[in-house]
Write a protein that holds these residues in place. Structure first.
Motif, short mmCIF file in Angstrom:
data_model
loop_
_atom_site.label_atom_id
_atom_site.label_comp_id
_atom_site.label_asym_id
_atom_site.label_seq_id
_atom_site.Cartn_x
_atom_site.Cartn_y
_atom_site.Cartn_z
N ILE A 39 -102.84 -25.83 -18.02
CA ILE A 39 -102.91 -27.24 -17.67
C ILE A 39 -102.09 -27.47 -16.40
O ILE A 39 -101.06 -26.86 -16.20
CB ILE A 39 -102.42 -28.12 -18.83
CG1 ILE A 39 -102.77 -29.57 -18.59
CG2 ILE A 39 -100.95 -27.94 -19.06
CD1 ILE A 39 -102.71 -30.41 -19.84
N ASN A 40 -102.61 -28.33 -15.53
CA ASN A 40 -101.87 -28.64 -14.31
C ASN A 40 -101.63 -30.14 -14.22
O ASN A 40 -101.99 -30.90 -15.13
CB ASN A 40 -102.61 -28.10 -13.08
CG ASN A 40 -103.98 -28.71 -12.91
OD1 ASN A 40 -104.27 -29.76 -13.46
ND2 ASN A 40 -104.83 -28.04 -12.14
N MET A 46 -105.09 -37.02 -15.89
CA MET A 46 -106.38 -37.49 -16.37
C MET A 46 -106.36 -37.70 -17.89
O MET A 46 -106.90 -38.69 -18.39
CB MET A 46 -107.48 -36.48 -16.00
CG MET A 46 -108.87 -37.02 -16.15
SD MET A 46 -110.17 -35.86 -15.71
CE MET A 46 -109.65 -35.26 -14.13
N MET A 47 -105.71 -36.77 -18.61
CA MET A 47 -105.62 -36.91 -20.07
C MET A 47 -104.86 -38.18 -20.45
O MET A 47 -105.26 -38.91 -21.36
CB MET A 47 -104.91 -35.70 -20.68
CG MET A 47 -105.79 -34.52 -20.88
SD MET A 47 -105.06 -33.13 -21.77
CE MET A 47 -103.35 -33.46 -21.91
N MET A 48 -103.76 -38.43 -19.76
CA MET A 48 -102.96 -39.61 -20.07
C MET A 48 -103.73 -40.89 -19.77
O MET A 48 -103.66 -41.86 -20.53
CB MET A 48 -101.64 -39.57 -19.30
CG MET A 48 -100.69 -38.49 -19.79
SD MET A 48 -99.20 -38.36 -18.82
CE MET A 48 -98.29 -39.77 -19.41
N MET A 49 -104.50 -40.89 -18.69
CA MET A 49 -105.29 -42.07 -18.36
C MET A 49 -106.39 -42.29 -19.39
O MET A 49 -106.70 -43.43 -19.75
CB MET A 49 -105.88 -41.92 -16.95
CG MET A 49 -104.82 -42.05 -15.86
SD MET A 49 -105.41 -41.71 -14.21
CE MET A 49 -106.51 -43.08 -13.94
N GLN A 50 -106.98 -41.22 -19.91
CA GLN A 50 -108.02 -41.35 -20.93
C GLN A 50 -107.45 -41.88 -22.25
O GLN A 50 -108.16 -42.51 -23.02
CB GLN A 50 -108.70 -40.01 -21.17
CG GLN A 50 -109.61 -39.60 -20.06
CD GLN A 50 -110.20 -38.21 -20.26
OE1 GLN A 50 -109.77 -37.47 -21.14
NE2 GLN A 50 -111.17 -37.86 -19.44
N SER A 56 -96.67 -42.29 -14.93
CA SER A 56 -95.83 -42.28 -13.75
C SER A 56 -95.56 -40.82 -13.37
O SER A 56 -95.70 -39.92 -14.19
CB SER A 56 -94.50 -42.99 -14.03
OG SER A 56 -93.75 -42.26 -14.98
N GLN A 57 -95.21 -40.60 -12.13
CA GLN A 57 -94.96 -39.24 -11.67
C GLN A 57 -93.79 -38.62 -12.43
O GLN A 57 -93.80 -37.44 -12.74
CB GLN A 57 -94.68 -39.23 -10.16
CG GLN A 57 -94.64 -37.86 -9.56
CD GLN A 57 -95.98 -37.15 -9.66
OE1 GLN A 57 -97.03 -37.76 -9.55
NE2 GLN A 57 -95.94 -35.85 -9.88
N LYS A 58 -92.80 -39.45 -12.76
CA LYS A 58 -91.64 -38.95 -13.50
C LYS A 58 -92.07 -38.44 -14.89
O LYS A 58 -91.64 -37.37 -15.32
CB LYS A 58 -90.61 -40.07 -13.66
CG LYS A 58 -89.36 -39.67 -14.38
CD LYS A 58 -88.38 -40.82 -14.49
CE LYS A 58 -87.15 -40.41 -15.25
NZ LYS A 58 -86.22 -41.53 -15.43
N LYS A 59 -92.93 -39.20 -15.58
CA LYS A 59 -93.39 -38.81 -16.91
C LYS A 59 -94.23 -37.53 -16.83
O LYS A 59 -94.09 -36.64 -17.67
CB LYS A 59 -94.21 -39.96 -17.52
CG LYS A 59 -94.66 -39.70 -18.92
CD LYS A 59 -93.50 -39.70 -19.87
CE LYS A 59 -94.00 -39.60 -21.29
NZ LYS A 59 -92.92 -39.41 -22.24
N ILE A 60 -95.08 -37.43 -15.81
CA ILE A 60 -95.91 -36.23 -15.63
C ILE A 60 -95.02 -35.01 -15.41
O ILE A 60 -95.23 -33.96 -16.00
CB ILE A 60 -96.91 -36.41 -14.47
CG1 ILE A 60 -97.96 -37.46 -14.86
CG2 ILE A 60 -97.58 -35.10 -14.11
CD1 ILE A 60 -98.87 -37.86 -13.73
#
Length: 72
Positions: A39-40, A46-50, A56-60
């Motif tokens: 996973i990248n 994309m998974m989080m948006m679905q 947020s970039q921090k969470k990613i």
């Protein structure tokens, strides 16, 4: 050559082959996963948006760091 010697050599060769095959396959998979992580950042976003989250970039970065920590 006696029969028991032939059987013993056969069993030892089989065990050595299984052990060697296991370690070669393990090394190959570790190298493959290191070069091609499952996973990248884009997939995670994309998974989080679905799932209805606004990532947020921090969470990613936190999630990627946690996943990479589990891989080691």
């Amino acid at each position: 050559m006696e029969l028991w010697v032939v059987i013993l050599v056969g069993i030892l060769a089989l065990l050595a082959g299984v052990a060697l095959g296991f370690f070669i396959a393990r090394k190959y998979m570790m190298t493959y996963l290191k070069k091609n992580p499952p996973i990248n950042e884009q997939m995670l976003k994309m998974m989080m948006m679905q799932m209805g989250m606004k990532p947020s970039q921090k969470k990613i970065n936190q999630m990627l760091k946690a996943m990479n920590g589990q891989m080691k």
